[in-house]
Design a protein around this motif. Structure first.
Motif, PDB file in Angstrom:
ATOM      1  N   GLY A 124      48.845  68.063  72.670  1.00 21.32           N
ATOM      2  CA  GLY A 124      48.261  66.407  72.430  1.00 21.32           C
ATOM      3  C   GLY A 124      47.613  65.856  73.083  1.00 21.32           C
ATOM      4  N   LEU A 125      46.625  66.384  73.711  1.00 18.71           N
ATOM      5  CA  LEU A 125      45.717  65.599  75.071  1.00 18.71           C
ATOM      6  C   LEU A 125      44.466  64.787  74.726  1.00 18.71           C
ATOM      7  CD1 LEU A 125      45.402  65.495  78.237  1.00 18.71           C
ATOM      8  CD2 LEU A 125      43.984  67.854  77.855  1.00 18.71           C
ATOM      9  N   THR A 126      44.882  63.363  75.027  1.00 20.05           N
ATOM     10  CA  THR A 126      43.506  62.912  74.169  1.00 20.05           C
ATOM     11  C   THR A 126      42.627  61.845  75.332  1.00 20.05           C
ATOM     12  OG1 THR A 126      45.273  61.769  72.665  1.00 20.05           O
ATOM     13  CG2 THR A 126      43.214  60.497  73.341  1.00 20.05           C
ATOM     14  N   VAL A 127      41.450  61.862  75.362  1.00 20.34           N
ATOM     15  CA  VAL A 127      41.155  61.663  76.433  1.00 20.34           C
ATOM     16  C   VAL A 127      40.691  60.149  76.170  1.00 20.34           C
ATOM     17  CG1 VAL A 127      38.065  61.004  77.084  1.00 20.34           C
ATOM     18  CG2 VAL A 127      38.872  63.570  76.642  1.00 20.34           C
ATOM     19  N   VAL A 128      41.243  58.954  76.917  1.00 25.78           N
ATOM     20  CA  VAL A 128      41.263  57.605  77.194  1.00 25.78           C
ATOM     21  C   VAL A 128      40.313  56.824  77.672  1.00 25.78           C
ATOM     22  CG1 VAL A 128      43.517  57.324  75.802  1.00 25.78           C
ATOM     23  CG2 VAL A 128      43.202  57.991  78.453  1.00 25.78           C
ATOM     24  N   ASP A 129      40.066  55.424  77.800  1.00 22.53           N
ATOM     25  CA  ASP A 129      39.201  54.846  78.628  1.00 22.53           C
ATOM     26  C   ASP A 129      40.005  54.567  79.970  1.00 22.53           C
ATOM     27  OD1 ASP A 129      38.202  53.046  80.116  1.00 22.53           O
ATOM     28  OD2 ASP A 129      38.947  50.807  78.964  1.00 22.53           O
ATOM     29  N   CYS A 130      39.537  55.142  81.122  1.00 26.43           N
ATOM     30  CA  CYS A 130      40.287  54.547  81.825  1.00 26.43           C
ATOM     31  C   CYS A 130      40.915  53.635  82.553  1.00 26.43           C
ATOM     32  CB  CYS A 130      39.158  55.627  83.712  1.00 26.43           C
ATOM     33  SG  CYS A 130      38.190  57.557  82.860  1.00 26.43           S
ATOM     34  N   GLY A 131      40.429  52.531  82.389  1.00 26.42           N
ATOM     35  CA  GLY A 131      40.809  51.272  82.486  1.00 26.42           C
ATOM     36  C   GLY A 131      42.301  50.801  82.307  1.00 26.42           C
ATOM     37  N   GLY A 132      42.602  51.745  81.162  1.00 25.82           N
ATOM     38  CA  GLY A 132      44.013  50.954  80.739  1.00 25.82           C
ATOM     39  C   GLY A 132      45.378  52.014  81.073  1.00 25.82           C
ATOM     40  N   GLY A 133      45.920  51.157  81.167  1.00 27.11           N
ATOM     41  CA  GLY A 133      47.264  51.463  81.668  1.00 27.11           C
ATOM     42  C   GLY A 133      47.507  52.411  81.503  1.00 27.11           C
ATOM     43  N   GLU A 155      17.844  53.983  65.707  1.00 27.66           N
ATOM     44  CA  GLU A 155      18.758  54.259  65.555  1.00 27.66           C
ATOM     45  C   GLU A 155      19.566  53.860  67.026  1.00 27.66           C
ATOM     46  OE1 GLU A 155      23.175  54.826  63.157  1.00 27.66           O
ATOM     47  OE2 GLU A 155      20.712  55.133  62.333  1.00 27.66           O
ATOM     48  N   PRO A 156      20.260  52.189  67.247  1.00 22.48           N
ATOM     49  CA  PRO A 156      20.962  52.664  68.685  1.00 22.48           C
ATOM     50  C   PRO A 156      21.612  53.544  68.236  1.00 22.48           C
ATOM     51  CG  PRO A 156      21.783  50.459  67.396  1.00 22.48           C
ATOM     52  CD  PRO A 156      20.475  50.817  66.859  1.00 22.48           C
ATOM     53  N   ALA A 157      22.484  54.853  70.008  1.00 24.43           N
ATOM     54  CA  ALA A 157      23.369  55.310  70.378  1.00 24.43           C
ATOM     55  C   ALA A 157      24.448  54.969  69.560  1.00 24.43           C
ATOM     56  CB  ALA A 157      23.469  56.081  71.510  1.00 24.43           C
ATOM     57  N   ARG A 158      25.166  55.615  69.155  1.00 20.15           N
ATOM     58  CA  ARG A 158      27.090  55.063  68.981  1.00 20.15           C
ATOM     59  C   ARG A 158      27.682  54.986  69.861  1.00 20.15           C
ATOM     60  NH1 ARG A 158      27.263  57.787  63.010  1.00 20.15           N
ATOM     61  NH2 ARG A 158      25.968  56.568  62.025  1.00 20.15           N
ATOM     62  N   THR A 159      28.385  53.927  70.097  1.00 19.50           N
ATOM     63  CA  THR A 159      29.530  54.445  71.655  1.00 19.50           C
ATOM     64  C   THR A 159      30.423  55.242  70.946  1.00 19.50           C
ATOM     65  OG1 THR A 159      31.079  52.933  70.328  1.00 19.50           O
ATOM     66  CG2 THR A 159      29.149  51.948  71.696  1.00 19.50           C
ATOM     67  N   ALA A 160      31.023  56.114  72.232  1.00 16.85           N
ATOM     68  CA  ALA A 160      32.053  56.581  71.528  1.00 16.85           C
ATOM     69  C   ALA A 160      33.606  56.178  71.593  1.00 16.85           C
ATOM     70  CB  ALA A 160      32.627  57.571  73.255  1.00 16.85           C
ATOM     71  N   PRO A 161      34.763  56.968  70.417  1.00 24.18           N
ATOM     72  CA  PRO A 161      35.699  56.397  70.779  1.00 24.18           C
ATOM     73  C   PRO A 161      36.381  55.978  71.065  1.00 24.18           C
ATOM     74  CG  PRO A 161      35.798  58.341  69.809  1.00 24.18           C
ATOM     75  CD  PRO A 161      34.166  58.154  69.791  1.00 24.18           C
ATOM     76  N   GLU A 162      37.538  54.577  70.772  1.00 23.83           N
ATOM     77  CA  GLU A 162      38.095  54.483  72.696  1.00 23.83           C
ATOM     78  C   GLU A 162      39.051  55.820  72.522  1.00 23.83           C
ATOM     79  OE1 GLU A 162      42.146  51.212  72.727  1.00 23.83           O
ATOM     80  OE2 GLU A 162      39.882  51.082  71.772  1.00 23.83           O
ATOM     81  N   SER A 163      39.994  56.225  71.857  1.00 26.29           N
ATOM     82  CA  SER A 163      40.251  57.289  72.131  1.00 26.29           C
ATOM     83  C   SER A 163      39.748  58.817  71.696  1.00 26.29           C
ATOM     84  CB  SER A 163      42.204  57.571  72.364  1.00 26.29           C
ATOM     85  OG  SER A 163      41.823  57.894  70.597  1.00 26.29           O
ATOM     86  N   LEU A 164      40.010  59.913  72.256  1.00 24.61           N
ATOM     87  CA  LEU A 164      39.353  60.954  71.532  1.00 24.61           C
ATOM     88  C   LEU A 164      40.068  62.489  71.627  1.00 24.61           C
ATOM     89  CD1 LEU A 164      36.467  62.360  70.543  1.00 24.61           C
ATOM     90  CD2 LEU A 164      36.196  63.039  72.571  1.00 24.61           C
ATOM     91  N   PHE A 165      40.636  63.094  70.618  1.00 30.08           N
ATOM     92  CA  PHE A 165      41.693  63.596  70.415  1.00 30.08           C
ATOM     93  C   PHE A 165      41.013  65.619  70.833  1.00 30.08           C
ATOM     94  CE2 PHE A 165      44.451  67.339  68.960  1.00 30.08           C
ATOM     95  CZ  PHE A 165      45.361  66.982  69.285  1.00 30.08           C
ATOM     96  N   LEU A 166      41.302  65.562  72.206  1.00 33.30           N
ATOM     97  CA  LEU A 166      40.908  66.327  73.257  1.00 33.30           C
ATOM     98  C   LEU A 166      41.328  68.434  72.516  1.00 33.30           C
ATOM     99  CD1 LEU A 166      37.974  67.836  74.800  1.00 33.30           C
ATOM    100  CD2 LEU A 166      39.625  66.995  76.745  1.00 33.30           C
ATOM    101  N   THR A 167      40.488  69.034  71.769  1.00 35.26           N
ATOM    102  CA  THR A 167      41.146  70.452  71.578  1.00 35.26           C
ATOM    103  C   THR A 167      40.720  72.026  71.779  1.00 35.26           C
ATOM    104  OG1 THR A 167      39.657  70.166  69.662  1.00 35.26           O
ATOM    105  CG2 THR A 167      41.392  69.987  69.014  1.00 35.26           C
ATOM    106  N   ASP A 168      39.045  71.559  72.681  1.00 35.01           N
ATOM    107  CA  ASP A 168      38.252  72.422  73.565  1.00 35.01           C
ATOM    108  C   ASP A 168      37.960  71.825  74.713  1.00 35.01           C
ATOM    109  OD1 ASP A 168      36.575  73.245  74.947  1.00 35.01           O
ATOM    110  OD2 ASP A 168      35.021  73.940  72.734  1.00 35.01           O
TER     111      ASP A 168
END
Length: 173
Positions: free
Chosen positions: A63-72, A29-42
């Motif tokens: 409230g720290l969220t990992v996001v796409d670096c290309g986003g505005g 099965e192909p690897a799943r792509t990471a979600p567009e944003s990921l809430f970071l608690t650790d």
């Protein structure tokens, strides 16, 4: 008799479902792509180079969220992940967020490219709210002239050093 037949049909259906699931659940099965944003608690799970943004009324570790670096809205990038809250960031004027629950910290720097515009306090990045805007926005106070390996070009009014590069800025307004 009817109950026994119904029970047998249910058991066979479950076994058939499990057999099909097992047959198709291999590693092909192909690897799943990471979600567009990921809430970071650790913070120890963060990766160098990931971009983050804050959710909610202010910049805080709730409230720290990992996001796409290309986003505005990706104004901050993880420069270094520290494995202890007492550790120090490498050379640079980083915004530091400490996660005492997981004994980790993030050294954050602006997610900047030549031409980007920001609102930030160049005298105290640690306490500054770092926001990326369109350069015509009234809140903009600096523009990125260059992201240099060492020294900034003449048109830069100030250089903000980091471990791997120097952020070259000019004041706007």
């Amino acid at each position: 008799m009817v109950v026994r037949q119904t029970l047998m049909v249910c058991v066979l259906a479950v076994l058939a479902y499990l057999g099909v699931w097992w047959a198709f659940s291999g590693t092909d099965e192909p690897a799943r792509t990471a979600p567009e944003s990921l809430f970071l608690t650790d913070y120890s799970k963060a990766e160098k180079g990931s971009c983050v943004r804050f959710e909610g009324p202010g910049e805080n570790d709730l409230g720290l969220t990992v996001v796409d670096c290309g986003g505005g809205r990706a104004a901050l990038k993880v420069g270094t992940v520290l494995t202890a809250t007492s550790a120090e960031c490498p050379r640079g004027d980083y915004k530091v967020l400490r996660d005492t629950r997981h004994d980790a910290a993030l050294c954050l720097m602006p997610n900047a490219a030549r031409g980007d515009c920001f609102e930030l306090d160049t005298d105290d990045l640690q306490r500054s709210v770092v926001s990326k805007f369109d350069c015509a926005a009234p809140r903009v106070n600096v523009q990125v002239v260059d992201v240099a390996e060492e020294s900034c070009p003449e048109e830069a009014e100030l250089g903000v050093p980091y471990e791997d590069m120097t952020l070259c800025l000019r004041r706007v307004r």
